[in-house]
Design a protein around this motif. Structure first.
Motif, PDB file in Angstrom:
ATOM      1  N   UNK A  43      47.998  24.171  44.786  1.00 13.53           N
ATOM      2  CA  UNK A  43      47.282  25.061  45.699  1.00 13.53           C
ATOM      3  C   UNK A  43      47.483  26.536  45.368  1.00 13.53           C
ATOM      4  N   UNK A  44      48.554  26.847  44.627  1.00 10.51           N
ATOM      5  CA  UNK A  44      48.866  28.245  44.339  1.00 10.51           C
ATOM      6  C   UNK A  44      48.570  28.650  42.899  1.00 10.51           C
ATOM      7  N   UNK A  45      47.725  27.915  42.208  1.00  4.26           N
ATOM      8  CA  UNK A  45      47.429  28.241  40.805  1.00  4.26           C
ATOM      9  C   UNK A  45      46.902  29.660  40.665  1.00  4.26           C
ATOM     10  N   UNK A  46      45.929  30.041  41.482  1.00  3.51           N
ATOM     11  CA  UNK A  46      45.358  31.385  41.370  1.00  3.51           C
ATOM     12  C   UNK A  46      46.410  32.449  41.678  1.00  3.51           C
ATOM     13  N   UNK A  47      47.230  32.194  42.666  1.00  5.25           N
ATOM     14  CA  UNK A  47      48.270  33.156  43.021  1.00  5.25           C
ATOM     15  C   UNK A  47      49.260  33.333  41.878  1.00  5.25           C
ATOM     16  N   UNK A  48      49.624  32.237  41.224  1.00  6.04           N
ATOM     17  CA  UNK A  48      50.556  32.320  40.101  1.00  6.04           C
ATOM     18  C   UNK A  48      49.950  33.107  38.942  1.00  6.04           C
ATOM     19  N   UNK A  49      48.672  32.893  38.663  1.00  2.00           N
ATOM     20  CA  UNK A  49      48.016  33.637  37.591  1.00  2.00           C
ATOM     21  C   UNK A  49      47.913  35.117  37.939  1.00  2.00           C
ATOM     22  N   UNK A  50      47.630  35.394  39.194  1.00  2.91           N
ATOM     23  CA  UNK A  50      47.537  36.785  39.641  1.00  2.91           C
ATOM     24  C   UNK A  50      48.884  37.496  39.485  1.00  2.91           C
ATOM     25  N   UNK A  51      49.977  36.769  39.731  1.00  3.42           N
ATOM     26  CA  UNK A  51      51.304  37.363  39.678  1.00  3.42           C
ATOM     27  C   UNK A  51      51.733  37.748  38.267  1.00  3.42           C
ATOM     28  N   UNK A  52      51.050  37.227  37.247  1.00  5.11           N
ATOM     29  CA  UNK A  52      51.418  37.606  35.883  1.00  5.11           C
ATOM     30  C   UNK A  52      51.188  39.081  35.634  1.00  5.11           C
ATOM     31  N   UNK A  53      50.306  39.703  36.435  1.00  9.02           N
ATOM     32  CA  UNK A  53      50.030  41.128  36.291  1.00  9.02           C
ATOM     33  C   UNK A  53      49.101  41.453  35.150  1.00  9.02           C
ATOM     34  N   UNK A  54      48.579  40.438  34.459  1.00 12.82           N
ATOM     35  CA  UNK A  54      47.658  40.697  33.359  1.00 12.82           C
ATOM     36  C   UNK A  54      46.304  41.129  33.891  1.00 12.82           C
ATOM     37  N   UNK A  55      45.685  42.066  33.174  1.00 11.84           N
ATOM     38  CA  UNK A  55      44.371  42.534  33.588  1.00 11.84           C
ATOM     39  C   UNK A  55      43.349  41.423  33.498  1.00 11.84           C
ATOM     40  N   UNK A  56      43.458  40.603  32.461  1.00 12.13           N
ATOM     41  CA  UNK A  56      42.501  39.522  32.230  1.00 12.13           C
ATOM     42  C   UNK A  56      43.270  38.265  31.851  1.00 12.13           C
ATOM     43  N   UNK A  57      42.962  37.174  32.507  1.00 11.53           N
ATOM     44  CA  UNK A  57      43.539  35.871  32.178  1.00 11.53           C
ATOM     45  C   UNK A  57      42.583  35.182  31.209  1.00 11.53           C
ATOM     46  N   UNK A  58      43.016  34.997  29.981  1.00  8.66           N
ATOM     47  CA  UNK A  58      42.120  34.466  28.952  1.00  8.66           C
ATOM     48  C   UNK A  58      42.285  32.963  28.793  1.00  8.66           C
ATOM     49  N   UNK A  59      41.162  32.262  28.915  1.00  4.56           N
ATOM     50  CA  UNK A  59      41.103  30.818  28.712  1.00  4.56           C
ATOM     51  C   UNK A  59      42.233  30.067  29.424  1.00  4.56           C
TER      52      UNK A  59
END
Length: 372
Positions: A292-308
């Motif tokens: 359920x928290x996949x998007x939150x975890x990706x957002x927390x990386x702090x990267x401007x763009x999440x690639x593939x």
């Protein structure tokens, strides 16, 4: 819509967030993420990469691009957010859901037997249920799947077992059990497909299942971030653009969109990429494990763009922590404004990998240069 249950756990139930490693985003230098998200939301920053080589039969080219994944709209569920910017490379995608005719060709060529056609192995089941769970009666271990069995009157919407039933003998050849068949339905989406069934077909066809990001990007058809694949309204000018549930859920489907159940593929207009039925009709498997928290975890990386992004390395659903689940996308003919409004690109459902259901199918993708 909480009926996406582990196949083996579900039929038993009808009888009577922890730390995880993520390998979701390719590395990218950190920039101003707010500015990047605003750009993607406004323009979709579609790279319009040209199709590479000859078009595979029955597939369309989805050019690589950047988009806002997820949703923070008022109508979105908690697992759809937060929004963040994602970039995907171009890929080929099946223009329709895999049909009965296409799946039959695979079965006849390989002799493959789907999960729903196999008896349930109690020794395997014991590993997935709480210790001490009694062995179910032998007849409950026979091959079968979940079918939609609507009641005849209004019922409270807090218990999916009021309209879902375990049916011995239900499978892709017999969508509602032994008395049903798919004669004359070659161009309908194949259903009762478990994750390994979809994987097996994809491997045979020289393809693979789409990532959640690829699927969501493709479903938008090149448009910017909007609640629905085609814009801001579910039914612009009163038109039905997808197959979903109208009427009183779950007992009275009026079929105002033309279909009370699954529809033949290509019954509605394609999106901007030429893809049919990305929204509604049947749920579709993605390759990603569910959390359920996949998007939150990706957002927390702090990267401007999440690639593939490829999703987490393992699944976790607080509602059923022992079940292995993957993300399914797109909603189905059972999505209703009253109960399950998942006919949106950002909607995501947790589905047990050994689950076959009457409204669950798939489509495949192929790498831009599969020979490399």
């Amino acid at each position: 819509m909480h009926h996406q249950k582990l196949r083996t756990l579900t039929f038993i139930s009808l009888l009577g967030l922890s730390t995880v490693l993520f390998s979701s985003c390719d590395s990218q230098s950190k920039q101003n993420s707010n500015a990047s998200a605003q750009e993607a939301n406004t323009t979709n920053t579609n790279q319009q990469s040209p199709p590479p080589g000859e078009q595979p039969e029955g597939m369309v080219w989805v050019p690589g691009g950047r988009f806002v994944m997820g949703s923070e709209d008022a109508g979105a569920t908690h697992n759809e957010g937060p929004e963040y910017t994602v970039e995907v490379s171009g890929f080929w995608m099946d223009e329709t859901e895999v049909t009965n005719a296409e799946f039959r060709e695979f079965v006849e060529a390989t002799g493959y037997v789907t999960v729903a056609e196999r008896p349930i192995d109690w020794e395997e089941l014991k590993k997935q249920v709480p210790p001490g769970t009694p062995r179910p009666p032998e007849h409950m271990l026979q091959p079968g799947s979940l079918i939609f069995a609507p009641p005849h009157q209004a019922v409270p919407l807090d218990d999916y077992s009021r309209w879902w039933a375990w049916q011995t003998g239900a499978n892709w050849r017999h969508p509602q059990g032994p008395g049903s068949n798919i004669e004359g339905k070659d161009n309908y989406p194949v259903v009762h497909i478990a994750y390994e069934d979809a994987q097996a077909y994809a491997e045979w066809a020289g393809k693979r299942l789409p990532t959640e990001a690829e699927w969501e990007y493709a479903s938008r058809g090149g448009s910017a971030n909007q609640p629905f694949a085609w814009g801001d309204e579910l039914m612009p000018n009163g038109r039905y653009l997808a197959n979903f549930f109208q009427g009183n859920f779950p007992y009275n489907n009026s079929g105002q969109d033309g279909f009370a159940g699954a529809a033949p593929v290509k019954s509605y207009k394609p999106n901007g990429y030429g893809l049919y039925d990305m929204i509604g009709n049947v749920w579709e498997w993605s390759a990603d494990f569910y959390r359920p928290d996949t998007h939150a975890q990706n957002k927390l990386t702090g990267m401007a763009v999440c690639k593939n992004p490829t999703g987490p390395e393992s699944s976790y659903d607080p509602a059923e922590p022992m079940a292995e689940k993957r993300v399914t996308k797109g909603g189905s003919f059972l999505c209703s404004q009253e109960y399950c409004s998942n006919y949106r690109p950002s909607a995501r459902m947790a589905t047990a990998t050994d689950s076959g259901q009457e409204h669950l199918g798939f489509r495949c993708v192929q790498e831009a240069n599969p020979q490399l």
